[in-house]
Design a protein around this motif. Structure first.
Motif, mmCIF file in Angstrom:
data_model
loop_
_atom_site.group_PDB
_atom_site.id
_atom_site.type_symbol
_atom_site.label_atom_id
_atom_site.label_comp_id
_atom_site.label_asym_id
_atom_site.label_seq_id
_atom_site.Cartn_x
_atom_site.Cartn_y
_atom_site.Cartn_z
ATOM 1 N N PRO A 73 20.177 17.149 -5.167
ATOM 2 C CA PRO A 73 21.502 17.091 -4.398
ATOM 3 C C PRO A 73 22.583 17.395 -5.425
ATOM 4 C CG PRO A 73 20.526 14.969 -4.537
ATOM 5 C CD PRO A 73 19.436 15.730 -5.200
ATOM 6 N N GLY A 74 23.857 17.729 -5.033
ATOM 7 C CA GLY A 74 24.877 17.964 -5.809
ATOM 8 C C GLY A 74 25.432 16.499 -6.288
ATOM 9 N N SER A 79 22.310 17.091 -11.582
ATOM 10 C CA SER A 79 22.549 18.429 -10.826
ATOM 11 C C SER A 79 23.718 19.195 -11.679
ATOM 12 C CB SER A 79 23.073 18.273 -9.393
ATOM 13 O OG SER A 79 24.278 17.838 -9.366
ATOM 14 N N TYR A 80 23.511 20.556 -11.607
ATOM 15 C CA TYR A 80 24.731 21.340 -12.359
ATOM 16 C C TYR A 80 26.058 21.170 -11.466
ATOM 17 C CZ TYR A 80 21.094 22.842 -15.708
ATOM 18 O OH TYR A 80 20.365 22.934 -16.555
ATOM 19 N N ASN A 98 36.724 26.507 -4.141
ATOM 20 C CA ASN A 98 36.624 28.034 -4.568
ATOM 21 C C ASN A 98 35.743 28.065 -5.445
ATOM 22 O OD1 ASN A 98 38.797 29.217 -3.110
ATOM 23 N ND2 ASN A 98 40.411 28.844 -4.722
ATOM 24 N N THR A 99 35.194 26.724 -5.985
ATOM 25 C CA THR A 99 34.045 26.683 -6.629
ATOM 26 C C THR A 99 32.688 26.652 -6.138
ATOM 27 O OG1 THR A 99 33.801 24.206 -6.535
ATOM 28 C CG2 THR A 99 35.438 25.217 -8.166
ATOM 29 N N HIS A 100 31.622 27.479 -6.746
ATOM 30 C CA HIS A 100 30.268 27.666 -6.161
ATOM 31 C C HIS A 100 29.403 27.503 -7.141
ATOM 32 C CE1 HIS A 100 33.665 30.302 -4.064
ATOM 33 N NE2 HIS A 100 32.608 30.095 -2.802
ATOM 34 N N VAL A 101 28.170 26.734 -6.722
ATOM 35 C CA VAL A 101 27.019 26.462 -7.570
ATOM 36 C C VAL A 101 25.977 26.717 -6.461
ATOM 37 C CG1 VAL A 101 26.002 24.718 -8.916
ATOM 38 C CG2 VAL A 101 28.456 24.539 -8.831
ATOM 39 N N PRO A 102 24.958 27.179 -7.006
ATOM 40 C CA PRO A 102 23.651 27.282 -5.877
ATOM 41 C C PRO A 102 23.432 26.038 -5.466
ATOM 42 C CG PRO A 102 23.215 28.545 -8.003
ATOM 43 C CD PRO A 102 24.741 27.895 -8.208
ATOM 44 N N ASP A 103 23.057 25.608 -4.038
ATOM 45 C CA ASP A 103 22.600 24.639 -3.305
ATOM 46 C C ASP A 103 21.088 24.321 -3.793
ATOM 47 O OD1 ASP A 103 22.049 22.492 -2.027
ATOM 48 O OD2 ASP A 103 22.532 23.591 -0.010
ATOM 49 N N GLY A 104 21.020 23.320 -4.709
ATOM 50 C CA GLY A 104 19.500 22.768 -4.988
ATOM 51 C C GLY A 104 18.866 22.249 -3.722
ATOM 52 N N LEU A 105 19.379 22.497 -2.555
ATOM 53 C CA LEU A 105 18.673 21.808 -1.508
ATOM 54 C C LEU A 105 18.501 22.962 -0.514
ATOM 55 C CD1 LEU A 105 20.028 18.194 -0.881
ATOM 56 C CD2 LEU A 105 17.894 19.175 -2.210
#
Ligand code: GLP
Length: 244
Positions: A73-74, A79-80, A98-105
């Motif tokens: 989880p974020g 987690s990144y 406006n920030t996007h990181v692939p969702d690990g879940l």
């Protein structure tokens, strides 16, 4: 590919941050592709310092990160998403929306990965994509394999990457075995790519990226086909490259 030689990690970090800062100054609503790992920490520190000095405004910047561990989880400290908050986003005036990181879940990950690529494209693609490089030549989490995978996808991490990244976890058993990563096509869609590397552990990968054959067994070698790549690396990481 342009190669900029840096004396050491601090010099690499300052040079890389200057390039990103110029991008943000020239196009305040730019799209940045961002990376994690030990390598960019100094670059982000320099960007935070430039923001604090009043030289940078991130209020209109959008960002898309390269990758995320599957299953974290974020708010997990490895987690990144957490890394980006702690090393950059919490210290500048970027709008977190406006920030996007692939969702690990993500559950339906094939659909979610396709949506991530569509969002990067809808934003106009990355004006600048920052990349580190793995000891085995991986970029993002695109591990050496038999083909270049174009879109964002789920990968099985190699033993070498699990080993390398275990230094950040309590035990190697805690390192996730899978991750989501932008694909090679998503990365190559950037208008400019900035690769940073330091230390002798990266020397072979940096050599193969810049001078080896373009093969999926060294994913970073594909960057030779991109028209606008700048590599900022220190002397140790450039030790196997010809002096220019
Ligand atoms: C990690 C990340 C990459 C990063 C690479 C090198 O696995 N997924 O994006 O570039 O490995 O990491 P480091 O900078 O810590 O050497």
């Amino acid at each position: 590919m342009r190669i900029l030689r840096a004396k050491d990690y601090d010099d690499m970090s300052r040079k890389a941050a200057n390039i990103i800062a110029a991008q943000v100054q020239l196009k305040p609503d730019c799209v940045l592709g961002l990376a994690t790992g030990s390598t960019p920490i100094g670059t982000y520190k320099n960007l935070v310092a430039a923001y604090e000095a009043g030289d940078l405004d991130f209020s209109e910047v959008k960002s898309y990160n390269l990758d995320e561990y599957r299953g974290l989880p974020g708010d997990h400290d490895q987690s990144y998403r957490y890394f980006m908050n702690v090393n950059l986003f919490d210290h500048v005036n970027i709008d977190k929306a406006n920030t996007h990181v692939p969702d690990g879940l993500m559950e339906d990950y094939e659909a979610a990965c396709a949506e991530y690529d569509a969002a990067v494209a809808a934003a106009g693609h990355q004006d600048l994509q920052l990349l580190g490089i793995g000891n085995n030549g991986h970029i993002g989490f695109n591990e050496p394999c038999d083909s270049f995978i174009k879109g964002t996808h789920c990968v099985d991490l190699t033993e070498s990457t699990i080993q390398a990244n275990s230094r950040l976890f309590d035990s190697i058993d805690d390192v996730p075995r899978q991750a989501y990563t932008m694909g090679i096509g998503t990365i190559m869609g950037a208008k400019m790519i900035l690769v940073i590397a330091n230390g002798d552990a990266k020397a072979q990968a940096v050599h193969d990226m810049c001078y080896g054959p373009v093969v999926p067994s060294c994913p970073a070698s594909i960057l030779q086909l991109h028209p606008n790549v700048v590599v900022v690396a220190d002397e140790a990481a450039l030790a196997l490259c010809p002096a220019e």
